[in-house]
Design a protein around this motif. Sequence first.
Motif, PDB file in Angstrom:
ATOM      1  N   LEU A  38     -19.127 -23.258  19.981  1.00  0.00           N
ATOM      2  CA  LEU A  38     -20.156 -23.005  18.973  1.00  0.00           C
ATOM      3  C   LEU A  38     -21.129 -24.176  19.013  1.00  0.00           C
ATOM      4  CD1 LEU A  38     -17.952 -21.810  15.966  1.00  0.00           C
ATOM      5  CD2 LEU A  38     -18.974 -20.448  17.785  1.00  0.00           C
ATOM      6  N   LEU A  39     -22.405 -23.878  19.110  1.00  0.00           N
ATOM      7  CA  LEU A  39     -23.408 -24.927  19.340  1.00  0.00           C
ATOM      8  C   LEU A  39     -23.911 -25.511  18.035  1.00  0.00           C
ATOM      9  CD1 LEU A  39     -25.446 -23.295  22.238  1.00  0.00           C
ATOM     10  CD2 LEU A  39     -23.314 -24.613  22.324  1.00  0.00           C
ATOM     11  N   GLY A  40     -23.807 -26.835  17.932  1.00  0.00           N
ATOM     12  CA  GLY A  40     -24.251 -27.526  16.731  1.00  0.00           C
ATOM     13  C   GLY A  40     -25.766 -27.594  16.625  1.00  0.00           C
ATOM     14  N   ARG A  41     -26.216 -27.786  15.395  1.00  0.00           N
ATOM     15  CA  ARG A  41     -27.644 -27.956  15.104  1.00  0.00           C
ATOM     16  C   ARG A  41     -27.834 -29.235  14.304  1.00  0.00           C
ATOM     17  NH1 ARG A  41     -27.856 -22.161  12.190  1.00  0.00           N
ATOM     18  NH2 ARG A  41     -27.647 -20.765  13.991  1.00  0.00           N
ATOM     19  N   ALA A  42     -29.059 -29.695  14.266  1.00  0.00           N
ATOM     20  CA  ALA A  42     -29.374 -30.871  13.450  1.00  0.00           C
ATOM     21  C   ALA A  42     -29.019 -30.573  11.999  1.00  0.00           C
ATOM     22  CB  ALA A  42     -30.851 -31.218  13.576  1.00  0.00           C
ATOM     23  N   GLY A  43     -28.361 -31.523  11.361  1.00  0.00           N
ATOM     24  CA  GLY A  43     -28.001 -31.362   9.962  1.00  0.00           C
ATOM     25  C   GLY A  43     -26.639 -30.753   9.714  1.00  0.00           C
ATOM     26  N   ASP A  44     -25.957 -30.281  10.777  1.00  0.00           N
ATOM     27  CA  ASP A  44     -24.602 -29.746  10.594  1.00  0.00           C
ATOM     28  C   ASP A  44     -23.668 -30.857  10.120  1.00  0.00           C
ATOM     29  OD1 ASP A  44     -25.119 -27.134  11.347  1.00  0.00           O
ATOM     30  OD2 ASP A  44     -24.595 -27.471  13.454  1.00  0.00           O
ATOM     31  N   PRO A  45     -22.744 -30.546   9.187  1.00  0.00           N
ATOM     32  CA  PRO A  45     -21.775 -31.567   8.772  1.00  0.00           C
ATOM     33  C   PRO A  45     -20.774 -31.843   9.889  1.00  0.00           C
ATOM     34  CG  PRO A  45     -21.273 -29.453   7.740  1.00  0.00           C
ATOM     35  CD  PRO A  45     -22.585 -29.283   8.446  1.00  0.00           C
ATOM     36  N   THR A  46     -20.689 -33.073  10.289  1.00  0.00           N
ATOM     37  CA  THR A  46     -19.760 -33.452  11.355  1.00  0.00           C
ATOM     38  C   THR A  46     -18.634 -34.348  10.857  1.00  0.00           C
ATOM     39  OG1 THR A  46     -21.146 -35.345  11.952  1.00  0.00           O
ATOM     40  CG2 THR A  46     -21.538 -33.274  13.132  1.00  0.00           C
ATOM     41  N   MET A  47     -18.735 -34.822   9.620  1.00  0.00           N
ATOM     42  CA  MET A  47     -17.722 -35.732   9.078  1.00  0.00           C
ATOM     43  C   MET A  47     -16.761 -35.050   8.112  1.00  0.00           C
ATOM     44  SD  MET A  47     -18.266 -38.682  10.475  1.00  0.00           S
ATOM     45  CE  MET A  47     -17.410 -39.823   9.409  1.00  0.00           C
ATOM     46  N   ASP A  48     -17.132 -33.888   7.597  1.00  0.00           N
ATOM     47  CA  ASP A  48     -16.327 -33.205   6.588  1.00  0.00           C
ATOM     48  C   ASP A  48     -15.688 -31.968   7.194  1.00  0.00           C
ATOM     49  OD1 ASP A  48     -15.184 -31.995   4.397  1.00  0.00           O
ATOM     50  OD2 ASP A  48     -16.966 -32.115   3.127  1.00  0.00           O
ATOM     51  N   VAL A  49     -14.380 -32.020   7.464  1.00  0.00           N
ATOM     52  CA  VAL A  49     -13.697 -30.905   8.128  1.00  0.00           C
ATOM     53  C   VAL A  49     -13.198 -29.862   7.144  1.00  0.00           C
ATOM     54  CG1 VAL A  49     -13.044 -32.158  10.205  1.00  0.00           C
ATOM     55  CG2 VAL A  49     -11.566 -32.272   8.184  1.00  0.00           C
ATOM     56  N   THR A  50     -13.506 -30.020   5.848  1.00  0.00           N
ATOM     57  CA  THR A  50     -13.136 -28.997   4.866  1.00  0.00           C
ATOM     58  C   THR A  50     -14.220 -27.946   4.698  1.00  0.00           C
ATOM     59  OG1 THR A  50     -14.036 -30.157   2.933  1.00  0.00           O
ATOM     60  CG2 THR A  50     -11.768 -30.686   3.580  1.00  0.00           C
ATOM     61  N   VAL A  51     -15.366 -28.138   5.343  1.00  0.00           N
ATOM     62  CA  VAL A  51     -16.460 -27.175   5.233  1.00  0.00           C
ATOM     63  C   VAL A  51     -16.855 -26.683   6.615  1.00  0.00           C
ATOM     64  CG1 VAL A  51     -17.351 -28.175   3.109  1.00  0.00           C
ATOM     65  CG2 VAL A  51     -18.234 -28.988   5.298  1.00  0.00           C
ATOM     66  N   ARG A  52     -17.416 -25.477   6.660  1.00  0.00           N
ATOM     67  CA  ARG A  52     -17.875 -24.902   7.917  1.00  0.00           C
ATOM     68  C   ARG A  52     -19.344 -25.226   8.132  1.00  0.00           C
ATOM     69  NH1 ARG A  52     -16.150 -18.781   8.623  1.00  0.00           N
ATOM     70  NH2 ARG A  52     -16.313 -19.464  10.795  1.00  0.00           N
ATOM     71  N   TRP A  53     -19.796 -25.079   9.356  1.00  0.00           N
ATOM     72  CA  TRP A  53     -21.221 -25.180   9.614  1.00  0.00           C
ATOM     73  C   TRP A  53     -21.935 -23.971   8.997  1.00  0.00           C
ATOM     74  CZ3 TRP A  53     -21.050 -26.491  15.571  1.00  0.00           C
ATOM     75  CH2 TRP A  53     -20.738 -27.849  15.730  1.00  0.00           C
ATOM     76  N   PRO A  54     -23.186 -24.144   8.582  1.00  0.00           N
ATOM     77  CA  PRO A  54     -23.925 -23.002   8.033  1.00  0.00           C
ATOM     78  C   PRO A  54     -23.999 -21.854   9.049  1.00  0.00           C
ATOM     79  CG  PRO A  54     -25.082 -25.061   7.597  1.00  0.00           C
ATOM     80  CD  PRO A  54     -23.960 -25.398   8.537  1.00  0.00           C
ATOM     81  N   ASP A  55     -23.777 -20.640   8.588  1.00  0.00           N
ATOM     82  CA  ASP A  55     -23.853 -19.441   9.450  1.00  0.00           C
ATOM     83  C   ASP A  55     -22.962 -19.576  10.686  1.00  0.00           C
ATOM     84  OD1 ASP A  55     -25.816 -18.274   7.765  1.00  0.00           O
ATOM     85  OD2 ASP A  55     -27.348 -19.488   8.733  1.00  0.00           O
ATOM     86  N   GLU A  56     -21.820 -20.198  10.542  1.00  0.00           N
ATOM     87  CA  GLU A  56     -20.968 -20.479  11.698  1.00  0.00           C
ATOM     88  C   GLU A  56     -20.532 -19.217  12.427  1.00  0.00           C
ATOM     89  OE1 GLU A  56     -18.218 -23.917  11.424  1.00  0.00           O
ATOM     90  OE2 GLU A  56     -16.664 -22.467  11.958  1.00  0.00           O
TER      91      GLU A  56
END
Length: 307
Positions: A230-248
């Motif tokens: 899954l390709l990351g975008r600018a602003g994706d949370p990378t430090m908090d593993v309790t939340v998903r990326w937006p529209d993941e």
Amino acid sequence: MPKFPRGHTTPASVVDALKALAGNPPKTRARFAGGRCVRGTYAPSDRAQEITKSQSFTRPSRVLARFSLGGSPDAANVGNSVLRGFSFRLGSDDDRSDILTQNAPMHFARTLDQMLAFLKARIPGADGKPDAKKLRAFSAANPETLHQASYLAGRPPPESFAGTTYWGVHAFPATNSKGETRFIKFKIAPVGGDVALSGDEARAPSADLLNHDLEQRIAAGDVRFSVMALLGRAGDPTMDVTVRWPDEDRREAVRLGTIVITGIEAERMCEVSAFNPANLAEGIGYPPDDIFAARRVAYAISQAQGR
């Protein structure tokens, strides 16, 4: 090896809490104790090099893997609250990568301190039950620790190890041959789609049924997974593993390759060649979050205790 401040929570203390929560069984992993060791092959796609130069993902290789359960291996049934795990190794000794995934796209804690507090709040007392008041208070103060349980509760229990989508909850920096780096998340998707009953048909299989189903599907040549990035975008949370990326669930993904599971291995093969998230070949870097840093140490401790 990561350093943890003196006096703060350590990976060893988290392993101890996991063992206590499981009743301190001897010579058993702290988590995902019940499972099946398997072997197979990996074939890269023609797009893998766009994402990473890691030879683990860009070259064909043998695969050692393990399907497992986050709960007791002796459970009479395995409901949807019990995590399924899929750990696999790609590449050779010189370019080995161990990837650890589970059937929920988020972890239950953001930091190591929070993880230890989460576990301690659930350790049973003298009556065999956790302190309900203490548990409610912790959950109210740490609502993000309920995200994983809510995700699992909203889905029917997977009926097959081979028909389950697995997720890597961490954001991995991937560097391709052009030197371009972007964050990715791993998603391991069964080629035939997820296998889960719904409605009145839904039931919680036992560990024995899951293992038997896996053996039958392997014998039939019916266990294949797409390894997706899954390709990351600018602003994706990378430090908090309790939340998903937006529209993941809807974002762009690249198929890195395909894993085909071809046979059952003796459990000792997975014990001797212990999976450890610290093993990543050049081209896939370490995620920056606190939980991954702890896992790199905790998995080695847990594996040693299970022997």
